[in-house]
Design an enzyme around this catalytic site. Structure first.
Site, short mmCIF file in Angstrom:
data_model
loop_
_atom_site.label_atom_id
_atom_site.label_comp_id
_atom_site.label_asym_id
_atom_site.label_seq_id
_atom_site.Cartn_x
_atom_site.Cartn_y
_atom_site.Cartn_z
N SER A 23 -4.89 -3.49 -5.55
CA SER A 23 -4.53 -2.12 -5.96
C SER A 23 -4.03 -2.05 -7.39
O SER A 23 -4.22 -1.04 -8.07
CB SER A 23 -3.47 -1.56 -5.01
OG SER A 23 -4.02 -1.43 -3.71
N TRP A 64 -8.05 -6.50 -1.24
CA TRP A 64 -7.01 -7.05 -0.37
C TRP A 64 -7.02 -6.25 0.92
O TRP A 64 -7.08 -5.01 0.89
CB TRP A 64 -5.64 -6.93 -1.03
CG TRP A 64 -5.40 -7.99 -2.05
CD1 TRP A 64 -5.89 -8.01 -3.33
CD2 TRP A 64 -4.63 -9.17 -1.89
NE1 TRP A 64 -5.47 -9.13 -3.97
CE2 TRP A 64 -4.69 -9.87 -3.11
CE3 TRP A 64 -3.90 -9.71 -0.84
CZ2 TRP A 64 -4.05 -11.08 -3.30
CZ3 TRP A 64 -3.26 -10.91 -1.04
CH2 TRP A 64 -3.33 -11.59 -2.25
N LEU A 97 -4.44 -1.01 0.14
CA LEU A 97 -3.29 -1.24 1.01
C LEU A 97 -2.38 -2.23 0.30
O LEU A 97 -2.77 -3.37 0.03
CB LEU A 97 -3.73 -1.79 2.36
CG LEU A 97 -2.62 -2.11 3.37
CD1 LEU A 97 -1.85 -0.86 3.76
CD2 LEU A 97 -3.22 -2.77 4.61
N VAL A 98 -1.17 -1.77 -0.04
CA VAL A 98 -0.20 -2.61 -0.76
C VAL A 98 0.86 -3.05 0.24
O VAL A 98 1.54 -2.22 0.84
CB VAL A 98 0.46 -1.82 -1.91
CG1 VAL A 98 1.46 -2.69 -2.65
CG2 VAL A 98 -0.59 -1.26 -2.86
N VAL A 99 0.98 -4.37 0.43
CA VAL A 99 1.95 -4.91 1.38
C VAL A 99 2.84 -5.92 0.69
O VAL A 99 2.56 -6.38 -0.41
CB VAL A 99 1.26 -5.55 2.60
CG1 VAL A 99 0.45 -4.52 3.36
CG2 VAL A 99 0.39 -6.71 2.20
N HIS A 156 -1.15 -4.18 14.18
CA HIS A 156 -0.93 -3.50 12.89
C HIS A 156 -2.26 -3.21 12.19
O HIS A 156 -2.44 -2.12 11.64
CB HIS A 156 -0.04 -4.36 11.99
CG HIS A 156 1.41 -4.05 12.16
ND1 HIS A 156 2.28 -3.99 11.11
CD2 HIS A 156 2.16 -3.77 13.25
CE1 HIS A 156 3.49 -3.71 11.54
NE2 HIS A 156 3.43 -3.58 12.85
N GLU A 200 -5.17 -3.34 -9.93
CA GLU A 200 -6.29 -3.24 -10.86
C GLU A 200 -7.00 -1.89 -10.82
O GLU A 200 -7.86 -1.61 -11.65
CB GLU A 200 -7.31 -4.35 -10.57
CG GLU A 200 -6.82 -5.75 -10.90
CD GLU A 200 -5.88 -6.34 -9.86
OE1 GLU A 200 -5.04 -7.17 -10.24
OE2 GLU A 200 -5.96 -5.95 -8.66
N ARG A 235 7.10 -6.74 -5.78
CA ARG A 235 7.51 -6.00 -4.59
C ARG A 235 6.49 -4.90 -4.35
O ARG A 235 6.03 -4.27 -5.29
CB ARG A 235 8.91 -5.42 -4.76
CG ARG A 235 9.98 -6.49 -4.77
CD ARG A 235 11.39 -5.94 -4.67
NE ARG A 235 11.57 -4.86 -3.72
CZ ARG A 235 11.82 -5.03 -2.41
NH1 ARG A 235 11.89 -6.23 -1.91
NH2 ARG A 235 11.99 -3.99 -1.64
#
Length: 193
Positions: free
Chosen positions: A83, A51, A107-109, A154, A85, A115
């Site tokens: 992420s 991702w 990167l977790v968004v 960003h 996994e 959430r």
């Protein structure tokens, strides 16, 4: 700070990144002369979430350059969908005993059914559990920004940030492996433990 830890400290060097990786906003750091060498060859697994690959790739590229400068040239790269996994892959890789360290990047968004804070916290806790269960050090460059927008501004900001995180992960990985190599040598010699 004990002497063993002081001996293992090495300055971070952004001079290890090629000019193509540096943008005008990237801080310049003077080059570091030489990094300590390992008594035994080290092998590292780098587990990367797909991702936002265009952002997370910056971490992998800078990590590989910085870790090679620290005399670790055996790095296997694994890709996972996201992420969430990463911990299972890290655990399976650690149990093989083929790797002396594992590095995770993602990167977790916001978005999807979970959430982002939940996912990030879960991933970090699970990576710590893998490390403690297997005694294979696990390093995290899994980041979760408070607000992330799919804009070029960003994405550029986080690409630059992931370059720095890759260098920091390489430094932490190499320093920890040096420290563990010394500690295990002392334990084997009956000096520590």
């Amino acid at each position: 700070m004990n002497q063993m830890l002081q001996d293992a400290e090495v300055e971070t060097s952004q001079a290890e990144i090629s000019q193509a990786d540096i943008t005008p906003d990237t801080p310049a750091v003077p080059p570091v002369s030489e990094h300590p060498r390992f008594a035994k060859p080290q092998r590292v697994a780098f587990v990367q979430a797909c991702w936002h690959r265009e952002v997370v790739d910056a971490c992998r590229v800078s990590f590989l350059k910085a870790i090679e400068a620290r005399h670790i040239t055996n790095v296997d790269v694994f890709e996972v969908p996201g992420s969430f996994e990463i911990p299972l892959h890290a655990q399976i890789l650690a149990k093989t005993r083929r790797y002396t360290a594992i590095v995770a990047a993602g990167l977790v968004v916001d978005g999807g059914i979970y959430r982002h804070e939940f996912v990030a916290d879960t991933v970090i806790k699970a990576l710590m559990d893998v490390q403690l269960r297997t005694e294979v050090p696990v390093f995290s460059a899994v980041l979760t920004p408070q607000q992330f927008h799919e804009t070029e501004v960003h994405q550029d900001f986080f690409r630059r940030h992931f370059v720095i995180k890759g260098i920091e992960a390489a430094e932490a990985c190499a320093n920890t492996l040096l420290s563990l190599e010394r500690l295990r040598g002392q334990v084997a010699a009956g000096i520590a433990g």
